[in-house]
Design an enzyme around this catalytic site. Structure first.
Site, PDB file in Angstrom:
ATOM      1  N   SER A  25       0.781  -1.223   0.000  1.00  0.00           N
ATOM      2  CA  SER A  25       0.000   0.000   0.000  1.00  0.00           C
ATOM      3  C   SER A  25       0.819   1.282   0.000  1.00  0.00           C
ATOM      4  O   SER A  25       2.040   1.276   0.022  1.00  0.00           O
ATOM      5  CB  SER A  25      -0.965   0.033   1.184  1.00  0.00           C
ATOM      6  OG  SER A  25      -0.250   0.218   2.393  1.00  0.00           O
ATOM      7  N   TYR A  58      -2.549   0.436  -3.615  1.00  0.00           N
ATOM      8  CA  TYR A  58      -3.824   0.932  -3.100  1.00  0.00           C
ATOM      9  C   TYR A  58      -3.543   1.905  -1.966  1.00  0.00           C
ATOM     10  O   TYR A  58      -2.484   1.869  -1.333  1.00  0.00           O
ATOM     11  CB  TYR A  58      -4.732  -0.214  -2.645  1.00  0.00           C
ATOM     12  CG  TYR A  58      -4.163  -1.063  -1.536  1.00  0.00           C
ATOM     13  CD1 TYR A  58      -4.480  -0.809  -0.205  1.00  0.00           C
ATOM     14  CD2 TYR A  58      -3.297  -2.113  -1.814  1.00  0.00           C
ATOM     15  CE1 TYR A  58      -3.949  -1.585   0.814  1.00  0.00           C
ATOM     16  CE2 TYR A  58      -2.766  -2.891  -0.806  1.00  0.00           C
ATOM     17  CZ  TYR A  58      -3.095  -2.625   0.509  1.00  0.00           C
ATOM     18  OH  TYR A  58      -2.556  -3.388   1.516  1.00  0.00           O
TER      19      TYR A  58
END
Length: 126
Positions: A25, A58
């Site tokens: 992430s 993400y």
């Protein structure tokens, strides 16, 4: 027809952390996520202005007001602390909706100070 359009953009944010051993992430200050309309866990593309690398991951939320941009996991190999990034999210919509759509853009300077917000990317001139 379905078109893929720029939904939100954080322009020239600075990497504050790169943690190879953190679970994937990119952690982004909650204020920045809101400025660009990016949701936590949304897919994002990252463009490193300093080394030219482009990668996908993400978004996760970092502490509000912290100015954190932390590239984590394998993506930490693609960015170093201090690198300038462009972080984008995209949305798919009908052709008719795309013609009316305006992205949310946050422009940054210095140590991740939000300089201004916009609803479009300026036209490039010669």
């Amino acid at each position: 027809m379905i078109r893929t359009m720029l939904q939100g953009k954080l322009h020239r944010v600075k990497v504050t952390q790169a943690d190879l051993h953190y679970e994937g992430s990119c952690a982004i200050d909650q204020d920045f996520l809101e400025a660009a309309g990016i949701l936590e866990y949304e897919a994002i593309d990252i463009y490193n202005v300093d080394n030219g690398q482009r990668f996908s991951t993400y978004a996760i939320a970092a502490e509000r007001g912290s100015r954190i941009i932390s590239v984590n996991g394998a993506a930490a190999r693609c960015a170093c602390v201090g690198d300038k990034l462009i972080i984008c999210s995209y949305v798919q919509m009908s052709d008719a909706d795309a013609r009316q759509h305006r992205p949310k853009v946050g422009y940054f300077e210095g140590d991740n100070h939000l300089q201004r917000k916009a609803k479009a990317v300026p036209v490039q001139v010669a």
